[in-house]
Design an enzyme around this catalytic site. Structure first.
Site, short mmCIF file in Angstrom:
data_model
loop_
_atom_site.label_atom_id
_atom_site.label_comp_id
_atom_site.label_asym_id
_atom_site.label_seq_id
_atom_site.Cartn_x
_atom_site.Cartn_y
_atom_site.Cartn_z
N HIS A 153 1.06 60.78 32.15
CA HIS A 153 2.03 59.80 32.65
C HIS A 153 1.70 58.38 32.17
CE1 HIS A 153 4.79 58.09 35.77
NE2 HIS A 153 3.93 57.09 35.73
N GLU A 154 0.46 57.95 32.39
CA GLU A 154 0.10 56.57 32.05
C GLU A 154 0.12 56.33 30.55
OE1 GLU A 154 0.36 54.46 34.27
OE2 GLU A 154 0.06 55.69 36.05
#
Length: 170
Positions: A129-130
């Site tokens: 995600h990041e």
């Protein structure tokens, strides 16, 4: 693309390995695990009794030499008015941070005991995600997409580990 993973503070070695594997699998990255560095004293906030996520991103980008750099830490992090975050990234930036601290908790705030698989699944999802944000991906409305905003561990658990067809990079 090279992604450097920078352990900040005392970090579970399996979490670092798992994060690296997820980045290799999902982004086809050449992942380099850097030597660990201490958590900087100036990242601690007496008011919140947590660590400033932005300062940990700065550590990752100053130590890492990759096109993208992931600071991974076990300390509890916050960002501005959010009382905690699992991670933080700059959109299209070089760096991000993932904190394993709250990924080791149950939905009701207890400690996740003897469930390494759930913990590692969460680490994988959060690092994908990041780094997705650093690659220009925004939050997705599809709650199953790894890029969906998930402020609770229950929401992290419910989503897939990969971007949906609308969010795929490359």
């Amino acid at each position: 693309m090279r992604i450097d993973v920078v352990p900040v503070g005392d970090v579970d070695d399996d979490a670092v390995d798992t994060a690296s594997e997820a980045l290799e699998e999902h982004y086809g990255a050449d992942v380099v695990q850097m030597s660990g560095v201490p958590v900087p004293d100036d990242a601690y906030d007496d008011r919140t009794q947590q660590y400033n996520a932005e300062k940990l991103i700065d550590v990752g980008t100053s130590v890492g030499r990759g096109e993208k750099n992931v600071a991974i830490t076990s300390v509890d992090v916050f960002y501005r008015q959010r009382n905690f975050v699992f991670g933080l990234a700059y959109l299209d930036g070089r760096g991000c941070v993932v904190s394993t601290h709250r990924l080791q908790m149950t939905a009701d705030g207890g400690r996740l005991e003897d469930d390494r698989r759930t913990f590692m699944d969460r680490v994988r999802k959060e690092v994908v995600h990041e780094v997705g944000h650093t690659l220009g991906l925004r939050h997705c409305d599809n709650e199953m997409c790894v890029m969906s905003f998930s402020p609770t561990v229950s929401e992290v658990d419910a989503k897939y580990e990969r971007p949906c067809s609308d969010c795929r990079c490359g």
